[in-house]
Structures are given as structure tokens and as C-alpha cells.
Design a protein around this motif. Structure first.
Motif, PDB file in Angstrom:
ATOM      1  N   SER A 167     -18.931  73.019  43.221  1.00  0.00           N
ATOM      2  CA  SER A 167     -17.674  72.857  42.868  1.00  0.00           C
ATOM      3  C   SER A 167     -16.648  72.975  43.905  1.00  0.00           C
ATOM      4  O   SER A 167     -15.603  72.240  44.001  1.00  0.00           O
ATOM      5  CB  SER A 167     -17.209  74.217  42.099  1.00  0.00           C
ATOM      6  OG  SER A 167     -17.970  74.346  40.797  1.00  0.00           O
ATOM      7  N   ASP A 197     -18.729  76.934  36.145  1.00  0.00           N
ATOM      8  CA  ASP A 197     -17.792  75.816  36.093  1.00  0.00           C
ATOM      9  C   ASP A 197     -18.261  74.806  35.138  1.00  0.00           C
ATOM     10  O   ASP A 197     -18.185  73.394  35.692  1.00  0.00           O
ATOM     11  CB  ASP A 197     -17.690  75.160  37.608  1.00  0.00           C
ATOM     12  CG  ASP A 197     -19.254  74.874  38.133  1.00  0.00           C
ATOM     13  OD1 ASP A 197     -20.361  74.980  37.397  1.00  0.00           O
ATOM     14  OD2 ASP A 197     -19.254  74.424  39.526  1.00  0.00           O
ATOM     15  N   ASP A 200     -16.268  71.754  34.637  1.00  0.00           N
ATOM     16  CA  ASP A 200     -15.943  70.835  35.866  1.00  0.00           C
ATOM     17  C   ASP A 200     -16.937  69.618  35.857  1.00  0.00           C
ATOM     18  O   ASP A 200     -18.032  69.953  36.357  1.00  0.00           O
ATOM     19  CB  ASP A 200     -15.871  71.622  37.097  1.00  0.00           C
ATOM     20  CG  ASP A 200     -15.520  70.679  38.282  1.00  0.00           C
ATOM     21  OD1 ASP A 200     -15.479  69.426  38.034  1.00  0.00           O
ATOM     22  OD2 ASP A 200     -15.132  71.305  39.279  1.00  0.00           O
TER      23      ASP A 200
END
Length: 354
Positions: A167, A197, A200
Motif C-alpha cells: 500500500s 487493504d 486497494d
């Protein structure tokens, strides 16, 4: 006499000593009634956790390593298989005095996971808790002594202590180099990603490409790298984002050894088994994981990690049930997070079921 009359006589005839048919029918009805009542009175709370565990083969302990942590022989018969049995999680950042060899002797467990490595200030340098250099962590520096004693440990990336490297680091080459450095420095055969995440998609793709490349490199050196993901478990299994993350990672060429399901133990109503909802949630996640990994069944790729608010959250009786559940379904491993379980509980979780 006709043939029909002969058959009718044969039907009504009975051998000497045979009870009359009416008596047989009456006795059968009574037996069915008694059996039904007995089944009704049997306890129903045993369920998934009450069945005895079948014996499970115990994997040989890892071969001893030198004090530097390097192996003179393969650490396990199949390093890509990853951990097994009971895996002790160690917060290497907040518990710097944790003594790996002593803990292995006391609990009987041989596998550990050390966490967490997250992104440093520049985003692409892995550090313990995001701030401590890799080489100065006292827990990780005891890895060589643990391996000499016959144990082993993997490393965990991510978690709540900062941002996972995928990330924070937007450069795929530097991300792959960061993972490669950690694996090389600590000579590990297992790494875990506690992912938070999954939504993402760019980070998911970067991580997947880096893992795939790293696994190809380590396999080429004759030391396959086992990779697992630690994900939160809900009553309905895994979230759609986590399922997609696993599938994307697999489709990028990475081999996912196990999915570690992390679930908090919640109080149960009086007379109810607090582990029953956990079993239901794991059963819900199993087909989801199987689809994400492109397999018919995923039981052997599931690890289970209850999160304890206090040591009393997992009693010795619960530990036996948990170990039995893992053995029946041939789970990859079991572990705990949060509060440290009582020593007796840890020993029960580490002991192979009878």
C-alpha cells in the motif's frame, strides 16, 4: 388343488417355533417407539465440536540450523507446506523480551510467526512496526537459537502497526526488492500478509506480482517459499473484497499456501457453546476460499486463529475442542491472537490429538 390355492396355503403356513405374525408386528412397533424415545433424549449440544478427533499424523520437526540461522539441511520435508500444528504468534515489536527457544520448550510448539513488518518512512523499506530496523529486533535475532533447538518461524507483514508495504510503496521493483531482502536476511521459508487493504486494487496487484516473482526465485534455489494471508472472518465467511484479493493474487501466479481466518471469541448464552458460531463461520468461508484458489476443497488451506480478549477466553475444554476440530478437518494450523492463552491451553493446542 389349483396352483393359486397352494400359494395361499404357503403364505399362511409358518415354521414350527415361529411366533404368530401379529405378535411380530406388535413387537416391531414397540421397538421403534422405544428407539425413537432414546434418540430424543440424547444430548444435542455436542454438534461439530463434540465428535472425537481422528488421529492426525505429526509432521517431523524442522532440522537444526546453525547459530547464524542458515540450514545444513532442508528445514522441513516440504518447506512450501508452511507451518503446521499450533503456531504461536509473537508481537516482536511490543514484546521484545519474548524468548523463542524457551517458549518452544515450555509449550511443546515448534512454529512461530513474528510480526509485524510494515513500511518505514520512505514507504518502501520494511521495518518492525514501521520504525525499528530489521536487524535490531531482539526477538528476531533469536531465530538462530530457535532453529538450533529444532523450531522455526515465519514473518508477518501488515497488521495494524502501520501500512503494509504494497500500500505504501508504489514502485513494483522496490516492493519486490523489499520482500526479497526480508526473506534473505532472516532465511525464512514462510511469510504471512495480514491484509487490511483488499479494496486497494493497485496494491493488491503490486503485492501479487512481487510474491509471484519471489516464489519463482526461491523455488529456483531449491527452497520454496510458503505464503499465507491472515484475514478477518465474519459470520458469513470472508468479505467479497478479500475473496477477490485472493483470486487476483492466485491469478497473478502466486501460490497461496494457507488462508488464516482470524475471529474474535464472543461470549455465549448460558448452556451454549461459544465455539459453535466459529465452526459455522469457517464452514461458510471454506467454499469461498476454494473458489478463490481455484480448488474443489480448501479445508487443508485454512488456518484458524481465535482472538482472545483475556487468557480465560479459551478454557482447556475449549482448547481440546478446537484442536479436535482442526484435526477432523485437516486444517493447516491453529493459532491465537490478542491475550496470551494459559500455559495449559497452549500445551493442549500444541499437542497432537489422540
Amino acid at each position: 388343488m389349483s396352483v393359486a390355492t397352494d400359494r395361499s396355503s404357503a403364505r399362511h403356513a409358518r415354521e414350527p417355533g415361529t411366533p404368530p405374525r401379529a405378535l411380530i408386528v406388535l413387537a416391531s412397533g414397540a421397538l421403534a417407539t422405544v428407539t425413537g424415545a432414546a434418540l430424543w433424549l440424547l444430548p444435542t449440544e455436542t454438534g461439530e465440536w463434540g465428535r472425537p478427533a481422528r488421529a492426525k499424523a505429526v509432521a517431523p520437526l524442522p532440522a537444526a540450523r546453525t547459530a547464524s540461522g542458515r540450514t545444513d539441511a532442508p528445514a522441513v520435508p516440504s518447506p512450501a507446506a508452511g507451518p503446521s500444528g499450533f503456531v504461536t504468534f509473537v508481537d516482536a515489536v511490543h514484546d521484545p523480551f519474548f524468548h523463542l527457544p524457551r517458549a518452544a520448550r515450555q509449550s511443546g510448539g515448534r512454529w512461530f510467526t513474528l510480526g509485524h513488518l510494515t513500511a518505514g518512512q520512505d514507504g518502501c523499506t520494511p521495518r518492525w512496526g514501521g520504525h525499528q530496523d530489521q536487524g535490531v529486533n531482539p526477538v528476531a535475532n533469536r531465530l538462530g537459537r530457535l532453529r538450533t533447538a529444532g523450531g522455526d518461524a515465519g514473518l508477518a507483514f501488515g497488521g495494524s502497526a502501520g501500512r503494509e508495504l504494497a500500500s505504501a510503496c508504489p514502485l513494483p521493483d522496490r516492493l519486490a526488492a523489499a520482500y526479497r531482502q526480508v526473506v534473505g536476511v532472516f532465511d525464512v521459508a514462510h511469510i504471512d500478509f495480514e491484509v487490511r487493504d483488499s479494496a486497494d486494487h493497485e496494491a493488491v496487484r503490486r503485492r501479487a506480482a512481487a510474491i509471484s516473482a519471489l516464489q519463482r526465485e526461491t523455488a529456483g534455489r531449491g527452497r520454496p517459499l510458503a505464503v499465507s494471508f491472515t484475514l478477518p472472518l465474519t459470520g458469513r465467511g470472508l468479505s467479497p473484497q478479500d475473496q477477490l484479493m485472493l483470486r487476483t493474487t492466485r491469478e497473478a501466479g502466486a501460490r497461496i499456501t494457507a488462508v488464516n481466518l482470524m475471529v474474535p471469541l464472543r461470549p455465549a448464552a448460558p448452556g451454549r457453546n461459544r465455539l459453535r458460531p466459529v465452526a459455522a463461520a469457517v464452514r461458510a468461508a471454506q467454499p469461498q476460499i476454494a473458489r478463490a484458489l481455484g480448488e474443489r476443497s480448501a479445508w487443508r488451506r485454512i488456518a484458524l486463529t481465535p482472538v482472545l480478549a483475556g487468557p480465560s477466553d479459551l478454557s482447556p475444554a475449549d482448547a481440546r475442542k478446537l484442536a479436535g476440530f482442526a484435526a477432523r478437518h485437516d486444517l493447516a494450523w491453529i493459532s491465537t491472537r490478542g491475550a496470551v492463552p494459559a500455559p495449559e491451553v497452549a500445551r493442549l493446542l500444541a499437542a497432537p490429538p489422540l
